[in-house]
Scaffold this active site. Structure first.
Site, mmCIF file in Angstrom:
data_model
loop_
_atom_site.group_PDB
_atom_site.id
_atom_site.type_symbol
_atom_site.label_atom_id
_atom_site.label_comp_id
_atom_site.label_asym_id
_atom_site.label_seq_id
_atom_site.Cartn_x
_atom_site.Cartn_y
_atom_site.Cartn_z
ATOM 1 N N ASP A 1 0.863 -1.171 0.000
ATOM 2 C CA ASP A 1 0.000 0.000 0.000
ATOM 3 C C ASP A 1 0.907 1.230 0.000
ATOM 4 O O ASP A 1 2.082 1.144 0.364
ATOM 5 C CB ASP A 1 -0.883 -0.035 1.251
ATOM 6 C CG ASP A 1 -1.647 1.255 1.459
ATOM 7 O OD1 ASP A 1 -2.351 1.686 0.534
ATOM 8 O OD2 ASP A 1 -1.519 1.837 2.558
ATOM 9 N N ASP B 1 -0.226 5.024 0.908
ATOM 10 C CA ASP B 1 -0.474 6.089 1.877
ATOM 11 C C ASP B 1 -0.218 5.639 3.311
ATOM 12 O O ASP B 1 -0.842 4.700 3.803
ATOM 13 C CB ASP B 1 -1.906 6.596 1.753
ATOM 14 C CG ASP B 1 -2.173 7.233 0.403
ATOM 15 O OD1 ASP B 1 -1.196 7.522 -0.317
ATOM 16 O OD2 ASP B 1 -3.348 7.433 0.062
#
Length: 292
Positions: A46, A48
């Site tokens: 991922d 963020d």
């Protein structure tokens, strides 16, 4: 009415599947080596608050706003409709469609080349110095072991590709926006690459690339990414929110936190309050992608 209610979950599921398949088909695959040293194992990250401090969507949107790509009124309107959708319209397909369409309206007519060029500039000025060194080292470890590494994010696939390329990773899966002859239509292909859609994207990519998910790793900070984390044999929580931390501990997953205690608490409060309402709107609103 009963039939309509029964169809709603399926419609949302179909959108997740379509978003995942679109992201997988758009993922850049490393071509420098015809055969990776470890062809059946890979890592998925991922972006963020996992790879980067804060939300890449926010940094991108702020950079576009500074360049007068869209007005304050446009992004405020999109954010408001997205917030309303999240609070009261989550189960209503009409509200979902309205939030999605309003968020994308202001990119219609802009070109893919324009957004990609601006994305490169914005990465240099607002994102490069926000990469977590610890997460970067984990990604490099997988590369050193001969494994491929993909980013998997709700951010526009174009900005995800820029981040992956600058970090020397294999490629990226991100939200795909439709365009015709290089001009954005203002519509998404499927839906945002979020939650279940990330899992669908990884499954589609694994099928195409011959990956054994039991030998793969995945990294995220968010409980929302359980569909992705639960697919692989080696899940790891990076800078986790409270629910993911508890889940990781209960299931014996690795946990890595590169924040100070104060920063971790502040980040959780800010992202929980702001990103939930704004991230979806901006993610859709600046979703940049060649439809393939």
């Amino acid at each position: 009415m009963a039939k309509d209610s029964a169809r709603r979950p399926l419609d949302l599921q179909q959108r997740s599947v379509l978003a995942g398949e679109a992201a997988a088909s758009a993922a850049e695959v490393e071509t420098a080596l015809s055969t990776p040293a470890d062809a059946t194992s890979a890592a998925f990250f991922d972006v963020d608050n996992t790879v980067m401090q804060g939300a890449s969507i926010f940094h991108l949107a702020r950079g576009l706003h500074r360049r007068q790509f869209f007005t304050t009124r446009e992004i405020a309107g999109a954010a408001w409709k997205q917030a309303y959708f999240r609070v009261v319209g989550v189960e209503d397909p009409e509200h979902v469609a309205d939030a999605r369409n309003s968020a994308l309206a202001f990119i219609a007519g802009h070109t893919v080349a324009e957004l990609e060029e601006l994305g490169e500039e914005i990465f240099d000025e607002a994102m490069a110095h926000r990469i977590w060194p610890g997460t970067r080292a984990l990604a490099q470890l997988h590369l050193d072991q001969g494994q491929r590494v993909w980013l998997v994010t709700a951010a526009p696939v174009e900005i995800a590709r820029i981040i992956a390329r600058r970090l020397g990773l294999t490629g990226a899966l991100g939200t795909v926006a439709e365009h015709v002859d290089g001009v954005y239509t203002g519509r998404l292909v499927g839906d945002m690459l979020h939650g279940p859609a990330k899992g669908e994207a990884i499954k589609a990519l694994a099928s195409r690339e011959g990956l054994d998910l039991a030998r793969c790793s995945a990294y995220s900070d968010s409980f929302n990414d359980l569909p992705m984390l639960s697919l692989v044999g080696d899940p790891c929580a990076i800078n986790p929110d409270s629910r993911l931390r508890a889940h990781a501990r209960a299931h014996g997953w690795r946990v890595r936190d590169y924040r100070t205690g104060r920063k971790a608490a502040r980040t959780g409060l800010v992202l929980g309050a702001a990103a939930g309402a704004l991230s979806g709107a901006v993610a859709a609103g600046v979703a940049l992608r060649n439809r393939r």
